[in-house]
Design a protein around this motif. Structure first.
Motif: not given
Length: 426
Positions: A124-150
């Motif tokens: 569980v801890a490693l998945v959360l770590q991966a979530l933060l690392k990959i999210g920092k790389r992949a979410i670069k603008d509002r549309l990508s943040a919206f797509v992630c949340g959706a």
């Protein structure tokens, strides 16, 4: 390339070394490839390595294995790529088959419970770590943040399937981006590229077709089809693929959610790609659904089937589809589509973290569906497992507040789980 390439015989021990020492997930494996091939031996220069890594990050499947395959292919053609790609996977595959067999034979023994509980908390801890690392790389603008949340909301609270969510993200990226001006230059045709593509494709689907021909509708046939199909669309790395296959395995009755967590914990301790957890799913799932007299044979075949259909496509992408994919991936519309697919994959990893945490922290609960579309997981608060919660807090502290290596962190959580057993909590 800075100096003369090695012979294939000189390269083979290096590929095997990387396969044996490839702990730490994709980041650790890519760093190991860079150290061995670029820093220590100067077989590939920095710019070439960086371009190859960017290319492999765009492909579905395990990027570190694809990078190893690309490096072998660059040095020695198809035979070099096959050697590097196979040696990257085979040590971890052998370990995972062995651990899966031990799990089947001894997974319910007294000592296994606290060990697996510690592994699950670390996961569980490693998945959360991966979530933060990959999210920092992949979410670069509002549309990508919206797509992630959706994507997170759709996969967590509706019955929409993972492939449909990924497809929708890609279509949105394509539709909201204007075509570029001058297209990227076509790569020079590769001699025999068509034959290579057909050979790779045939080898990939051969076990699936054979399983459906010999035993249509069997567990092996469905495993081949499910894992093979996922391999073609598994953008976002191993954690993104796990969210889909974990629910598919539960839906088919191959594994429970708790067993899926056990398998992921074991996969974190092995060399090679994390997606080797699919071998555990194939092995244990086939064992549990087979007649007693055939259980062990079908378990091995299940593990090998999932490994083959998961990793074989990597050779197809590198040997045959690479030049074309690289060309189109540079143009605005395909590049944006892939970027939003990556953002949707972050939402998928978030759903995976939620799914794992609920099944780890609560011993019972139910899933409610409304009109066949909306679904909500409702854990029973009275079934909260305080031992699992405490171990996860410990794992989170070790992951985010220390520089402890991954295997050392897992060892600490496993030891803590065994200590809870001794004092009568776990």
């Amino acid at each position: 390339m800075s100096k003369a390439p090695p012979t294939l015989a000189q390269a083979l021990p290096v590929w095997l070394k990387i396969g044996l020492l490839g702990f730490g997930g994709p980041a650790g494996q890519i760093a190991l490839l860079h150290k061995e091939v670029v820093e220590q031996r100067d077989w590939i220069d920095e710019d070439t390595f960086a371009r190859a890594l960017s290319f492999c990050m765009l492909l579905p499947g395990p990027e570190a294995q694809q990078l190893a395959t690309w490096l072998g292919w660059r040095l020695h053609g198809v035979r070099g790529g096959i050697a590097a790609g196979l040696l990257f996977v085979l040590p971890g595959l052998a370990v995972m088959l062995g651990l899966s067999a031990l799990y089947v034979a001894h997974g319910r023994s007294d000592w296994a419970g606290p060990v697996l509980l510690g592994l699950k908390a670390a996961v569980v801890a490693l998945v959360l770590q991966a979530l933060l690392k990959i999210g920092k790389r992949a979410i670069k603008d509002r549309l990508s943040a919206f797509v992630c949340g959706a994507a997170f909301a759709a996969l967590s609270f509706t019955t929409l399937p993972f492939p449909l969510v990924i497809l929708a993200a890609g279509v949105l990226g394509w539709a909201t981006t204007k075509a570029g001006g001058k297209p990227a230059p076509r790569p020079a045709p590769l001699k025999g590229q068509g034959k290579t593509a057909l050979a790779c494709l045939a080898l990939w689907i051969a076990p699936i077709a054979l399983a459906w021909l010999v035993a249509p509708g069997s567990v092996l046939a469905w495993m081949g089809l499910s894992f093979g199909g996922l391999a073609a669309i598994s953008f976002g790395g191993a954690y993104a693929a796990l969210a889909y296959i974990g629910q598919a395995a539960a839906g088919f009755g191959w594994l429970t959610a708790a067993q899926m967590l056990d398998g992921l914990g074991l996969a974190e301790t092995t060399p090679g790609p994390l997606i080797l957890v699919f071998v555990f799913v194939g092995f244990v799932g086939a064992f549990q659904t087979a007649p007693v007299e055939w259980a062990w044979l079908l378990a091995v075949l299940g593990g090998l089937m999932t490994a083959w259909v998961t990793f074989a496509p990597s050779f197809l992408w590198i040997f045959a589809g690479g030049p074309l994919f690289e060309r189109w991936g540079r143009e605005p519309q395909p590049a944006r589509a892939l970027a939003l697919i990556s953002a949707a994959s972050v939402g998928l990893i978030g759903q995976l973290a939620l799914w794992f945490a609920i099944h780890l922290f609560f011993r019972s609960g139910q899933t409610m569906e409304v009109a066949g579309l909306v679904k909500v997981m409702l854990p029973d608060p009275a079934s909260l497992d305080y031992g699992a919660l405490g171990l996860t807090v410990l794992a989170l502290m070790l992951v985010f507040a220390t520089r402890l290596p991954m295997l050392a962190m897992i060892a600490v959580t496993v030891a803590a789980g065994m200590l809870l057993k001794v004092v009568g909590i776990a």
